[in-house]
Write an enzyme that holds these catalytic residues in place. Structure first.
Site, PDB file in Angstrom:
ATOM      1  N   LYS A 116       4.468 -17.914 -34.245  1.00 20.10           N
ATOM      2  CA  LYS A 116       5.375 -17.689 -35.188  1.00 20.10           C
ATOM      3  C   LYS A 116       4.940 -17.836 -36.471  1.00 20.10           C
ATOM      4  CE  LYS A 116       9.328 -17.222 -32.450  1.00 20.10           C
ATOM      5  NZ  LYS A 116       8.934 -17.662 -31.059  1.00 20.10           N
TER       6      LYS A 116
HETATM    7  C1  LIG Z   1       8.841 -16.830 -29.926  1.00 20.95           C
HETATM    8  C2  LIG Z   1       7.945 -17.068 -28.903  1.00 20.95           C
HETATM    9  C3  LIG Z   1       7.480 -15.985 -27.863  1.00 20.95           C
HETATM   10  C4  LIG Z   1       8.265 -14.519 -27.775  1.00 20.95           C
HETATM   11  O1  LIG Z   1       8.334 -13.776 -28.836  1.00 20.95           O
HETATM   12  P1  LIG Z   1       9.336 -12.580 -29.234  1.00 20.95           P
HETATM   13  O2  LIG Z   1       8.726 -11.899 -30.566  1.00 20.95           O
HETATM   14  O3  LIG Z   1      10.635 -13.367 -29.272  1.00 20.95           O
HETATM   15  O4  LIG Z   1       9.160 -11.683 -27.934  1.00 20.95           O
HETATM   16  C5  LIG Z   1       6.589 -16.062 -27.084  1.00 20.95           C
HETATM   17  N1  LIG Z   1       5.627 -17.452 -26.774  1.00 20.95           N
HETATM   18  C6  LIG Z   1       6.309 -18.291 -27.884  1.00 20.95           C
HETATM   19  C7  LIG Z   1       5.361 -19.448 -27.722  1.00 20.95           C
HETATM   20  C8  LIG Z   1       7.122 -18.285 -28.995  1.00 20.95           C
HETATM   21  O5  LIG Z   1       7.541 -19.050 -29.581  1.00 20.95           O
END
Ligand SMILES: *Cc1c(COP(=O)(O)O)cnc(C)c1O
Length: 474
Positions: A116
């Protein structure tokens, strides 16, 4: 470039420009913003982009979507965001070869060790830039059970014009996650631990957002995953992964993406629509398999709280996939009336819709390249062990879900790039369960549990919370 809502009524809503939607969440009609068309990238452009440093590649991709920030400013924002100091390497998203045809693309070497950061770090700089240009301020208010809140705080800390108020369930995050967030002492970061569970925090956010007068007076905003700017920033690393895995634009690759809210893999869809030679986009879910169910059966069925499982890949524990509407919009030929009916009406009424009888459903696989699969706790543990034993590489639980599904659907001759979405240290207890040893901790996080912390503990009381926000703003 102009943006429209997935639920826009023909001829009614005016298309908007990038900076207008940057600070907005949902469109007023409840839909999500998408560009009116996807810019096309030809082979000559791919060749030119191949050798660019990540920050300049980001600028090239972003400038196709942003025409209301001067090019020099946008380039400077990209260069300020994607540095080797912040992301740990010159490549920013280095590709690790596990064996012939199987790769991990590392997206989790940013400040909070989850993918993120890739988008949120840019968002922090874009917000600061745009707010300064308008002479405005913004108070970001959210709820987190871990990854999103910390990524937002590390992106917004010290930024002018922005404050962050982040609620989390008191005592329920891992000690590492608590230390990560609560050790931020920046004046504009407010950690609020709520005596309750994550749902209580989310209810508080909803209650505050529903008070329009308060929301306007205190300029409350969000940074949730439906923000188009986040998605756009994520498109860049699909290009960067492709360039590292190939030497010529005639080669194709597949990506496997650990998925929850469909944000990450939706960026892959956008990259593919732009002309990046992607063969398959593999959606890997955990036990919360809303998306796998859709791609297998055509039925999209959101889950209630009782059917939403708490798993060892918790950042994918979702009851509905908040970005999914964007893909359905494209799948249905951009028929916004139909999308409004499915997502606005059918889901609200019955919690589900079924596209299996629609001839366009088959195109999700045949035309858009989507494949899906699911992984369970036992799969996760087995995969973490297997990858460690075979390659000496330690992966986190979410990445393990991706590796499990990605290996299942691999095709000969087409490299499979699995996106690494977090580092193992964030989910240490499951790593210990799988491997009997603690994951390595990056040097910058040594001893963070001992740092001074600042957090306000409060009851789940919306009036007390509003009073706290008001006092911090005045
Ligand atoms: C947020 C997250 C996901 C999922 O991503 P999306 O964009 O919601 O599909 C997968 N792995 C980790 C470690 C995350 O923080």
């Amino acid at each position: 470039m102009q943006y429209i809502s997935t639920r826009a009524t023909a001829g009614q809503a005016e298309p908007k420009r990038f900076c207008e939607i940057l600070l907005e969440g949902l469109a007023p009609d409840g839909g999500l913003y998408l560009p009116t068309q996807y810019p096309q990238v030809d082979s000559a452009t791919l060749t030119r982009w191949r050798s660019l440093p990540y920050a300049d590649l980001a600028f090239e991709v972003l400038s196709l979507y942003v025409d209301d920030i001067p090019a020099d400013d946008l380039r400077a924002l990209c260069r300020k965001t994607y540095t080797s100091v912040v992301f740990g390497s010159e490549a920013i998203v280095p590709l690790k070869r596990l064996e012939e045809g199987l790769y991990l693309e590392a997206l989790s070497n940013g400040p909070t060790l989850a993918f993120k950061d890739m988008a949120m770090q840019l968002l922090g700089n874009l917000f600061e830039y745009e707010l300064a240009r308008r002479g405005e301020t913004l108070n970001i208010f959210g709820a987190t059970s871990g990854d999103t809140g910390s990524a937002a705080e590390y992106a917004m800390r010290g930024k002018k014009g922005v404050r962050v108020f982040m609620t989390s369930p008191d005592g329920r995050m891992s000690p590492f996650q608590q230390a990560q967030m609560f050790s931020l002492l920046d004046d504009n970061i407010h950690n609020i631990a709520i005596r309750g569970v994550f749902d209580d925090c989310q209810d508080l956010v909803k209650a505050v957002s529903n008070d329009l007068a308060f929301k306007q007076r205190y300029k409350i905003g969000t940074v949730n995953s439906i923000n188009w700017a986040r998605l756009m920033a994520q498109v860049v690393y699909y290009f960067a992964g492709y360039f590292q895995a190939t030497t010529a634009n005639t080669e194709r690759v597949s990506f496997c993406v650990p998925s929850g809210n469909f944000g990450n893999v939706c960026a892959g869809h956008v990259a593919r629509m732009m002309g990046l030679p992607i063969e398959k986009l593999v959606v890997a879910t955990n036990e919360n398999d809303v998306l796998d169910e859709f791609f297998r059966t055509g039925v999209y069925r959101v889950r209630g709280t009782a059917d939403t499982h708490e798993t060892s890949s918790p950042s994918m524990d979702i009851s509905k996939a908040s970005n999914f509407e964007r893909f359905v919009f494209d799948l249905l030929g951009r028929d916004s009336a139909r999308v409004a009916d499915l997502f606005g009406t059918a889901l609200a009424r019955t919690g589900a819709f079924d596209l299996h009888a629609d001839p366009r459903f088959a195109q999700a696989a045949s035309h858009y390249g989507f494949v899906s699969g699911k992984s369970t706790h036992a799969d996760r543990i087995a995969t973490i062990r297997d990858i460690w034993q075979r390659y000496g590489v330690m992966v986190d639980t979410h990445t393990a879900d991706g590796l499990k599904v990605g290996q299942q659907v691999r095709q000969a001759g087409i490299p499979m790039l699995v996106l690494e979405t977090a580092l193992p240290i964030k989910f240490a207890s499951t790593i210990v369960e799988a491997l009997g040893r603690e994951p390595e901790r990056p040097a910058k996080f040594l001893g963070i549990e001992a740092l001074p912390k600042r957090v306000r503990v409060m009851d789940a009381d919306v009036n007390a919370l509003k009073a706290y926000i008001a006092s911090a703003c005045d």
